[in-house]
Every structure is written in structure tokens, then in C-alpha cells.
Design a protein around this motif. Structure first.
Motif: not given
Length: 281
Positions: A47-69
Motif C-alpha cells: 500500500w502506498n498510503g497516499t489516499r485521503g484528504d491531507p488535513s484529515r490524515r493529519r488529524h487521524l495521525s494525531a489521534w492514532i499516536a495518542v491512542r496508541t500511547r
């Protein structure tokens, strides 16, 4: 292959996206956790991981980082208190069995669909990874009966257990999610722990308002959501015998030293997502 969907079911594909975010987080000098296994899962999925809106990817990345920790802390705290049984529900491409420093004698069960676990095991075997715990996989459909399969797989129902349900409930109906926390309670002695995430109700309502026909574009994982969990997670869990503390994403982000303005968790579509640490009464 061009798309991971050739090997994984739709919900399993979301695990590849989560792994990609964990790989990116692990490369940061201020990372909230280190997952050196995530990038290999992404590569194996093609998977190249390039799909989706950049702003939403940023929000999602922040959410996943925090929830993982957050969930790392929940389960390791449970183990520090003497728990030696951990169950990861809907484990997907979770690498906690390999990347966390488990106390001696810790048993970790990973539950997911057969196709997801088969893909994961191919990668694990090809890489020669060795878990830092006694790792067991249980192929089940969590929308059906799964408790007995876990017990048959060695779970000791007379000893404490720590449960993790990360990014799981949103892909299930409220009825199934209710049953999962109920079964977990039935299999848990007092003092057992449950760490889970609750998706943002605002996010699902906004998506449904924007997509009245239910159609979605490529990479729109919210189209797979079936619920977000209850508006009051603490009361819901209390009805099943769990005493819960519920945390906001922004609050936890700040507690970990991460700027909420930088990563966009102080507002927007993820502001209503919840992080839950519950104890069996």
C-alpha cells in the motif's frame, strides 16, 4: 500487489493505514512510542498510503499516536500491578506482542478474523520476529461467539486480565459492541482492566450528513463505521461492571508533551473521540 484489499477484508485494510501512521510516528524524534514493525506490515501489504484528504490524515495521525500511547500505558500499568494476561480484541496489525517489554510470564492473545491473522502470520514468519511474551492468536469473528474460543485457547478466568479494544467498536453495531464488553466482564475477575477507544459521534454524524446515499470515496474508512459507542461511555461500562475513567484526546496529548495545536487534536472531527481506562469491579 497494488491494493491490500486483495489479501485483507475491508476492515483489515484499515489496519494497514494504522500501521503506516505508527511507522511515521516512530520516525519522529519526539515520538510517543516506537513501533519498528509497522513499516514492514505496510510494505508487505503493498500500500502506498497516499489516499485521503491531507488535513484529515493529519488529524487521524494525531489521534492514532495518542491512542496508541494511551493503551500502551494502560496495559503496561496493569502488568506492573501483577496482571499476566492480555487480550487484544480486533488485533489487526498490532505489534504490541513484539514491541513492548512484557514482564516475564506474560501471555498475550490476539483475536481477529482468520484472513487478517493469516496475513499477519505470513509477515511475522518471513521476518523471523520473536515475541517478548507468550503470544497466541485466536481466529474468530467478534460479531459472533468468541469467549469460549479464547478460554479454549488458554485464558485463565480465575486470574486478572487486561483487555484492549483499539479502534474496534466503531466498526461494529452498538449491540455487538455491548456484547463484547459484557463477555469481557464475564471472563474477568475484579481488578481486571479494559482499555478502549470511543470514536467521535460528531465525526459519524457529519459523515452521514455529507453522504446521505452512503457512498464513499477511496480510503474513506468512516464509511465502514457502524456506531461510535455511547455518548456516556462511563455509564455504559458501569452497567456492565466496569468502573471507567474517560479522557479527551487533547488532554492526553498535552499530558504526553505533544502540542495539540501542532497536531490538530484540540478541535475538529476528532475532538469528541474518547480514551477509556476501565477496571472490573
Amino acid at each position: 500487489m497494488d491494493e491490500p484489499g486483495g489479501r485483507l477484508p475491508a476492515v483489515g485494510v484499515t489496519g494497514v493505514g494504522v500501521a503506516a501512521i505508527r511507522a511515521a510516528e516512530s520516525s519522529r524524534p519526539d515520538r510517543l512510542f516506537d513501533d519498528p514493525f509497522a513499516a514492514r506490515f505496510v510494505s508487505a501489504a503493498g500500500w502506498n498510503g497516499t489516499r485521503g484528504d491531507p488535513s484529515r490524515r493529519r488529524h487521524l495521525s494525531a489521534w492514532i499516536a495518542v491512542r496508541t500511547r494511551f493503551l500502551d500505558d494502560v496495559v503496561l500499568d496493569a502488568c506492573a500491578g501483577g496482571c499476566r494476561q492480555v487480550v487484544i480484541l480486533g488485533a489487526g496489525l498490532d505489534a504490541r506482542s513484539f514491541r513492548l517489554r512484557w514482564p516475564l510470564g506474560t501471555n498475550v492473545w490476539e483475536l481477529d478474523l482468520p484472513s487478517v491473522l493469516e496475513f499477519k502470520e505470513r509477515v511475522v514468519r518471513s521476518e523471523g520476529w520473536q515475541p517478548s511474551c507468550r503470544r497466541r492468536t485466536v481466529a474468530v469473528d467478534l460479531s459472533g461467539a468468541w469467549g469460549q474460543a479464547l478460554v479454549d485457547g488458554g485464558l485463565d478466568t480465575e486470574a486478572p486480565v487486561a483487555w484492549l479494544a483499539e479502534g474496534l467498536l466503531a466498526y461494529l453495531t452498538e449491540e455487538i459492541g455491548d456484547r463484547i464488553v459484557s463477555v469481557a466482564a464475564e471472563l474477568s475477575v475484579p481488578g481486571s482492566r479494559l482499555g478502549l477507544t470511543v470514536a467521535s459521534p460528531e465525526r459519524l454524524r457529519a459523515w452521514r450528513g455529507a453522504h446521505p446515499d452512503g457512498r464513499a470515496g477511496p480510503g474513506d474508512y468512516v464509511a465502514l463505521w457502524r456506531s461510535t459507542g455511547p455518548e456516556d461511555p462511563a455509564s455504559w461500562l458501569a452497567s456492565h461492571g466496569w468502573e471507567a475513567a474517560v479522557y479527551a484526546t487533547a488532554e492526553r496529548s498535552m499530558a504526553y508533551g505533544r502540542s495539540v495545536d501542532e497536531d490538530g487534536v484540540s478541535g475538529g472531527e476528532w475532538s469528541g473521540a474518547g480514551l477509556v481506562d476501565a477496571t472490573r469491579r
